[in-house]
Motif scaffolding. Sequence first.
Motif: not given
Length: 125
Positions: A45, A60-63, A86, A88-89
């Motif tokens: 991704e 990306a929105d997640s970061v 996190k 999840e990273d």
Amino acid sequence: VQLQAFGGGLVQPGGSLRLSCAVSGFTLHYYGIGWFRQAPGKEREGVSCINTNDENTYYADSVKGRFTISRDNAKTTVYLQMNSLKPEDTAIYYCAVSRNWYGSVWFRPRLWDVWGHGTQVTVSS
């Protein structure tokens, strides 16, 4: 043409890391340089990139708000400063270059032309 990514490692949740990617051997202009990641069992991704025409950055929105992409003045190294990490990273992080600019779909790995070897980032206590 060579991309070399380094700077990964093991860090506790909430910690920081800075990844670097050295770019060399390009004889033609490239329009995008960015970072991608791939976690075990997941697809690769897009994380962040720079449009080299105007130096605009994309995330990306997640970061967003945690990661910052930048380049050195000589434009030979691109960095990814990662804060507030996190679990999840956790992933292998890759840098890549695109010979074209695709705007809002920059995060699609298939659009990128040249890839470096990845560097492992593990976020765990």
